[in-house]
Design an enzyme around this catalytic site. Structure first.
Site, PDB file in Angstrom:
ATOM      1  N   ASN A  13       0.861  -1.186   0.000  1.00  0.00           N
ATOM      2  CA  ASN A  13       0.000   0.000   0.000  1.00  0.00           C
ATOM      3  C   ASN A  13       0.898   1.238   0.000  1.00  0.00           C
ATOM      4  O   ASN A  13       1.495   1.571   1.008  1.00  0.00           O
ATOM      5  CB  ASN A  13      -0.885  -0.046   1.252  1.00  0.00           C
ATOM      6  CG  ASN A  13      -1.691   1.225   1.457  1.00  0.00           C
ATOM      7  OD1 ASN A  13      -1.777   2.074   0.559  1.00  0.00           O
ATOM      8  ND2 ASN A  13      -2.282   1.368   2.630  1.00  0.00           N
ATOM      9  N   LYS A  15       0.088   4.275  -0.259  1.00  0.00           N
ATOM     10  CA  LYS A  15      -0.562   5.455   0.342  1.00  0.00           C
ATOM     11  C   LYS A  15      -0.368   6.682  -0.569  1.00  0.00           C
ATOM     12  O   LYS A  15      -0.366   6.529  -1.788  1.00  0.00           O
ATOM     13  CB  LYS A  15      -0.040   5.676   1.762  1.00  0.00           C
ATOM     14  CG  LYS A  15      -0.181   4.397   2.611  1.00  0.00           C
ATOM     15  CD  LYS A  15       0.020   4.594   4.073  1.00  0.00           C
ATOM     16  CE  LYS A  15      -0.141   3.265   4.780  1.00  0.00           C
ATOM     17  NZ  LYS A  15      -0.013   3.360   6.222  1.00  0.00           N
ATOM     18  N   HIS A  98      -9.453   0.937   5.517  1.00  0.00           N
ATOM     19  CA  HIS A  98      -8.134   1.161   6.128  1.00  0.00           C
ATOM     20  C   HIS A  98      -8.301   2.143   7.302  1.00  0.00           C
ATOM     21  O   HIS A  98      -9.106   3.067   7.227  1.00  0.00           O
ATOM     22  CB  HIS A  98      -7.166   1.724   5.087  1.00  0.00           C
ATOM     23  CG  HIS A  98      -5.757   1.767   5.593  1.00  0.00           C
ATOM     24  ND1 HIS A  98      -5.319   2.755   6.435  1.00  0.00           N
ATOM     25  CD2 HIS A  98      -4.707   0.922   5.415  1.00  0.00           C
ATOM     26  CE1 HIS A  98      -4.041   2.513   6.743  1.00  0.00           C
ATOM     27  NE2 HIS A  98      -3.648   1.414   6.132  1.00  0.00           N
ATOM     28  N   GLU A 100      -6.671   4.603   8.256  1.00  0.00           N
ATOM     29  CA  GLU A 100      -6.516   6.023   7.905  1.00  0.00           C
ATOM     30  C   GLU A 100      -7.796   6.576   7.279  1.00  0.00           C
ATOM     31  O   GLU A 100      -8.159   7.730   7.477  1.00  0.00           O
ATOM     32  CB  GLU A 100      -5.299   6.205   6.979  1.00  0.00           C
ATOM     33  CG  GLU A 100      -3.995   6.045   7.753  1.00  0.00           C
ATOM     34  CD  GLU A 100      -2.828   5.495   6.950  1.00  0.00           C
ATOM     35  OE1 GLU A 100      -2.856   5.558   5.705  1.00  0.00           O
ATOM     36  OE2 GLU A 100      -1.883   4.989   7.589  1.00  0.00           O
ATOM     37  N   GLU A 170      -5.026  -5.205  10.990  1.00  0.00           N
ATOM     38  CA  GLU A 170      -4.040  -4.141  11.163  1.00  0.00           C
ATOM     39  C   GLU A 170      -4.327  -3.378  12.446  1.00  0.00           C
ATOM     40  O   GLU A 170      -5.141  -2.436  12.447  1.00  0.00           O
ATOM     41  CB  GLU A 170      -4.116  -3.162   9.985  1.00  0.00           C
ATOM     42  CG  GLU A 170      -3.837  -3.779   8.642  1.00  0.00           C
ATOM     43  CD  GLU A 170      -3.279  -2.748   7.668  1.00  0.00           C
ATOM     44  OE1 GLU A 170      -2.174  -2.939   7.189  1.00  0.00           O
ATOM     45  OE2 GLU A 170      -3.959  -1.731   7.429  1.00  0.00           O
ATOM     46  N   GLY A 176       2.651   2.110  10.857  1.00  0.00           N
ATOM     47  CA  GLY A 176       3.593   3.215  10.676  1.00  0.00           C
ATOM     48  C   GLY A 176       4.365   3.596  11.929  1.00  0.00           C
ATOM     49  O   GLY A 176       4.965   4.670  11.990  1.00  0.00           O
ATOM     50  N   SER A 216       3.716  -2.185  10.393  1.00  0.00           N
ATOM     51  CA  SER A 216       5.169  -2.209  10.595  1.00  0.00           C
ATOM     52  C   SER A 216       5.818  -3.533  10.200  1.00  0.00           C
ATOM     53  O   SER A 216       6.764  -3.987  10.850  1.00  0.00           O
ATOM     54  CB  SER A 216       5.507  -1.849  12.047  1.00  0.00           C
ATOM     55  OG  SER A 216       5.060  -0.541  12.345  1.00  0.00           O
TER      56      SER A 216
HETATM   57  P1  PGA Z   1       2.992   0.201   7.691  1.00  0.00           P
HETATM   58  O1  PGA Z   1       1.515   0.425   7.137  1.00  0.00           O
HETATM   59  O2  PGA Z   1       3.525  -1.062   7.077  1.00  0.00           O
HETATM   60  O3  PGA Z   1       3.761   1.420   7.262  1.00  0.00           O
HETATM   61  O4  PGA Z   1       2.877   0.084   9.187  1.00  0.00           O
HETATM   62  C1  PGA Z   1       0.632  -0.657   6.991  1.00  0.00           C
HETATM   63  C2  PGA Z   1      -0.669  -0.194   6.403  1.00  0.00           C
HETATM   64  O5  PGA Z   1      -1.095   0.928   6.689  1.00  0.00           O
HETATM   65  O6  PGA Z   1      -1.324  -0.937   5.643  1.00  0.00           O
END
Ligand code: PGA
Length: 263
Positions: A13, A15, A98, A100, A170, A176, A216
């Site tokens: 992803n 983003k 997601h 976010e 997640e 992140g 992560s």
């Molecule tokens: P990350 O993000 O690997 O940077 O923690 C995962 C995601 O948001 O799908």
């Protein structure tokens, strides 16, 4: 439950990152680095404007393309929205729910359910993201939150579609942050998700649904997740922006798939 082989999926992803040139280069680098890792399905999920170009660049590779979200509406006067039918010629996957999108753009469980229905109606596969926030985890509410978020499936997915779903666990606090969940905690939730699907849609669907871990994930820590029985791959954010890191994660998935075959 009996153990049926599921093809692992590693999805990157991106983003809201990458210029056009960076996107093309990254896709080419990943395509090169993933040659021969055929046990794993690899999906790249760039920002909307690069989807068509990536689909072209990856045409001769085994890598597929996805989208990060789509509209809950079918078509019409919805300025700025991108409809599922527009994505369908280029995308196999669409991420939905997601964290976010939920926390920054007000995506509720009802909106998630509507998007799920649109994605499935256009023969793409949703990657439904579920996960608890830190305060919910600390209050012991993790499984309750996951169960509530899974209701979006019950609202929109009929039994013939359940088997091809992808659910990404997640935990919000792991996204992140450089602080992944432990593999055994992730397995615990993945198991819960699989049993939830099996209870509602039958054993076959429970065994067929692919469950990813996200938060992560790196080339260094991926293998521990992939070796868990109910974890079938990863949704990768930060580490998907580096071809070597991302291909390292795909390699770990390939090795785990081999190891699971031998069990
Ligand atoms: P990350 O993000 O690997 O940077 O923690 C995962 C995601 O948001 O799908």
């Amino acid at each position: 439950m009996t153990n049926r082989m599921r093809r692992p999926l590693v999805a990157g992803n991106w983003k809201m990152h990458t210029t056009y040139e960076e996107a093309i280069q990254l896709a080419q680098g990943i395509a090169k680095g993933c040659i021969g890792l055929a046990d794993v399905e690899v999906a790249l999920i760039p920002p909307f404007p690069w989807i068509v170009a990536l689909a072209e660049v990856l045409h001769d590779s085994a890598i597929v393309v996805g989208a990060q979200t789509c509209s809950m509406y079918e078509r019409g006067a919805y300025t700025g929205e991108v409809a599922a039918f527009m994505l369908a010629p280029f995308c196999r996957y669409v991420i939905v729910g997601h964290s976010e999108r939920r926390s920054l753009f007000g995506e509720t469980d009802e909106v998630v359910a509507a998007k799920l229905a649109r994605i499935l109606a256009h023969d793409m596969t949703p990657i439904l993201c579920v996960g608890e926030r830190l305060e919910e985890r600390e209050a012991g509410e993790t499984l309750g939150v996951i169960e509530r978020q899974l209701q979006a499936i019950a609202a929109s997915v009929d039994p013939s579609q359940a088997e091809r779903l992808v659910v990404a666990y997640e935990p919000v606090w792991a996204i992140g942050t450089g602080r992944p969940a432990t593999a055994s905690d992730a397995q615990h939730v993945a198991r819960f998700i699989r049993e939830w699907v099996a209870e509602r849609y039958g054993e076959r669907a429970g065994q067929g649904v692919r469950i990813l871990y996200g938060g992560s994930v790196t080339a260094e820590n991926a293998s521990a997740f992939f070796l868990e029985r109910d974890i079938d791959g990863a949704l990768v954010g930060g580490a998907s922006l580096d071809a070597a890191q991302f291909c390292g994660i795909v390699e770990a998935a390939q090795a785990a798939a081999q190891a699971k075959k031998e069990v």
